[in-house]
Enzyme design. Sequence first.
Site, mmCIF file in Angstrom:
data_model
loop_
_atom_site.group_PDB
_atom_site.id
_atom_site.type_symbol
_atom_site.label_atom_id
_atom_site.label_comp_id
_atom_site.label_asym_id
_atom_site.label_seq_id
_atom_site.Cartn_x
_atom_site.Cartn_y
_atom_site.Cartn_z
ATOM 1 N N LYS A 73 0.610 -1.350 -0.066
ATOM 2 C CA LYS A 73 0.086 -0.093 0.081
ATOM 3 C C LYS A 73 0.775 1.084 -0.022
ATOM 4 O O LYS A 73 0.544 2.523 -0.514
ATOM 5 C CB LYS A 73 -0.886 -0.106 1.072
ATOM 6 C CG LYS A 73 -1.903 -1.009 1.219
ATOM 7 C CD LYS A 73 -3.397 -0.692 1.415
ATOM 8 C CE LYS A 73 -4.253 -1.739 0.950
ATOM 9 N NZ LYS A 73 -5.487 -1.889 1.700
ATOM 10 N N LYS A 81 -5.139 -10.866 -6.907
ATOM 11 C CA LYS A 81 -6.566 -10.706 -6.330
ATOM 12 C C LYS A 81 -7.474 -9.640 -6.828
ATOM 13 O O LYS A 81 -7.063 -8.684 -7.132
ATOM 14 C CB LYS A 81 -6.373 -10.828 -4.859
ATOM 15 C CG LYS A 81 -5.815 -9.508 -4.446
ATOM 16 C CD LYS A 81 -6.331 -9.536 -2.631
ATOM 17 C CE LYS A 81 -6.193 -8.206 -2.217
ATOM 18 N NZ LYS A 81 -7.110 -7.881 -1.192
ATOM 19 N N LYS A 136 -10.448 -3.686 -4.254
ATOM 20 C CA LYS A 136 -11.477 -2.397 -4.813
ATOM 21 C C LYS A 136 -10.368 -1.329 -5.147
ATOM 22 O O LYS A 136 -11.107 -0.511 -5.654
ATOM 23 C CB LYS A 136 -11.957 -2.311 -3.358
ATOM 24 C CG LYS A 136 -11.488 -2.199 -2.207
ATOM 25 C CD LYS A 136 -12.490 -1.991 -1.014
ATOM 26 C CE LYS A 136 -11.760 -2.076 0.300
ATOM 27 N NZ LYS A 136 -12.574 -2.521 1.324
HETATM 28 P P1 ATP Z 1 -7.546 -3.371 -1.166
HETATM 29 O O1 ATP Z 1 -8.291 -3.357 -2.656
HETATM 30 O O2 ATP Z 1 -7.463 -2.190 -0.330
HETATM 31 O O3 ATP Z 1 -6.810 -4.498 -1.053
HETATM 32 P P2 ATP Z 1 -9.509 -5.276 -0.150
HETATM 33 O O4 ATP Z 1 -10.643 -5.368 -1.247
HETATM 34 O O5 ATP Z 1 -8.671 -6.340 -0.158
HETATM 35 O O6 ATP Z 1 -8.801 -3.835 -0.268
HETATM 36 P P3 ATP Z 1 -10.124 -5.094 2.719
HETATM 37 O O7 ATP Z 1 -11.174 -4.028 3.232
HETATM 38 O O8 ATP Z 1 -8.790 -5.036 2.757
HETATM 39 O O9 ATP Z 1 -10.558 -5.359 1.170
HETATM 40 O O10 ATP Z 1 -10.846 -6.568 3.021
HETATM 41 C C1 ATP Z 1 -12.136 -6.915 3.546
HETATM 42 C C2 ATP Z 1 -12.216 -8.492 3.656
HETATM 43 O O11 ATP Z 1 -12.245 -8.902 2.392
HETATM 44 C C3 ATP Z 1 -11.071 -9.105 4.354
HETATM 45 O O12 ATP Z 1 -11.225 -10.235 5.020
HETATM 46 C C4 ATP Z 1 -10.135 -9.684 3.122
HETATM 47 O O13 ATP Z 1 -9.119 -10.641 3.378
HETATM 48 C C5 ATP Z 1 -11.006 -9.970 2.180
HETATM 49 N N1 ATP Z 1 -10.981 -9.812 0.889
HETATM 50 C C6 ATP Z 1 -10.344 -8.842 0.164
HETATM 51 N N2 ATP Z 1 -10.114 -8.988 -1.074
HETATM 52 C C7 ATP Z 1 -10.396 -10.460 -1.438
HETATM 53 C C8 ATP Z 1 -10.414 -11.330 -2.380
HETATM 54 N N3 ATP Z 1 -10.240 -10.923 -3.662
HETATM 55 N N4 ATP Z 1 -10.967 -12.707 -2.265
HETATM 56 C C9 ATP Z 1 -11.251 -12.929 -1.143
HETATM 57 N N5 ATP Z 1 -11.284 -12.271 -0.179
HETATM 58 C C10 ATP Z 1 -10.923 -10.841 -0.103
#
Ligand code: ATP
Length: 328
Positions: free
Chosen positions: A114, A196, A199
């Site tokens: 990040k 992965k 968002k």
């Molecule tokens: P960023 O885009 O900033 O990496 P994020 O999409 O990972 O954010 P978070 O708020 O960090 O979102 O994650 C919320 C929850 O969703 C956490 O438990 C995280 O492990 C899960 N998560 C996020 N992305 C995925 C994914 N692609 N597949 C499965 N679980 C996910």
Amino acid sequence: MSKKKIFSGVQPSGNLHIGNYLGAISQWVDMQDEFESIFCVVDYHAITVEQDPEELKKKIIEIAKIYLASGIDREKSVIFQQSSIQEHTEFAWVLNCTTARMSDLNKMTQFKDKSGDNQENVSVGLFDYPVLMAADIILYDTEVVPVGDDQLQHVELARDLARRFNSRFGDVLVIPEARIRKEGARIMGLDDPTKKMSKSASSEANFIALTDDPAVAKKKIMKATTDSGAEVKYDPEEKPGVSNLLVIESLLTKTSIEDLEKKYEGKMYGDFKKGVAEAVEKFLINFQEKYNAITDEEVRKILDDGAKKIKPIAERVMGDVKKKIGVR
Ligand code: ATP
Ligand code: LTN
């Protein structure tokens, strides 16, 4: 026998996508009967990067609505807002001083991802983020933390900090462990199935937001990157795109991957994608119907009632911690 406790949370920032739903929130829904469950909207984590105050206020309500529309039942589980309970930040400070080391935080891959090339200019909060997360977890005697696999390193840190605190001050903290789904722990990007779904991805084609128009979502699936060959087979190494879509349909429709492979035997990728797209469309229509039926006022009350209900646990654990470190 009393139920084991689970705690988890999502930040009120960005657009929640089906990766967040399948990797984290849907797992919570499945666990809430078996466990005493606490689900948090972690607003103090969101401000580790710049947020617009008006937007943040809306997002906090939106995330709680997403929990409810996903099937978190307020009668079974507690839903609350992190900043309503001041012990989170208070405990994070104590952990910062007594157990967390610079070398722990320097290892955190999420911070490296990040902050990128900008490490000198990001907030101190972004660096310290995992310690606040450890405080969230340990403050409620949490035993199990259901998350997607990108959060495993953070939960392991919480485990280490609780252990270190206990060995220095005496056994007061419960040691938590992560729970990661076998399938769906990492939903991959639709435009690039080797990374992965995120968002913060640069293209909207990467993810399906829970608020996406179902017709638009359907198109995104039809355009998703697939692999060479023609067989619809689960093989994440050789066929990451096809495997990702299989996992999505499997989790949304509660059908096994093997059954889906049979369903698509002898079919073309086009037919397969159409099947996945329809499952996504159906899920979103249903989800959004529930989401739209909940008012902001109802959500505010659920969050405030939730905080009232669990505040005594936070006060007790923080009280024990204060005694142990000698400030009380
Ligand atoms: P960023 O885009 O900033 O990496 P994020 O999409 O990972 O954010 P978070 O708020 O960090 O979102 O994650 C919320 C929850 O969703 C956490 O438990 C995280 O492990 C899960 N998560 C996020 N992305 C995925 C994914 N692609 N597949 C499965 N679980 C996910
Ligand atoms: N860092 C987590 C959100 C989070 C969390 C928690 C998850 C903050 N505190 C406590 C589980 C338990 C993330 O998903 N980005």
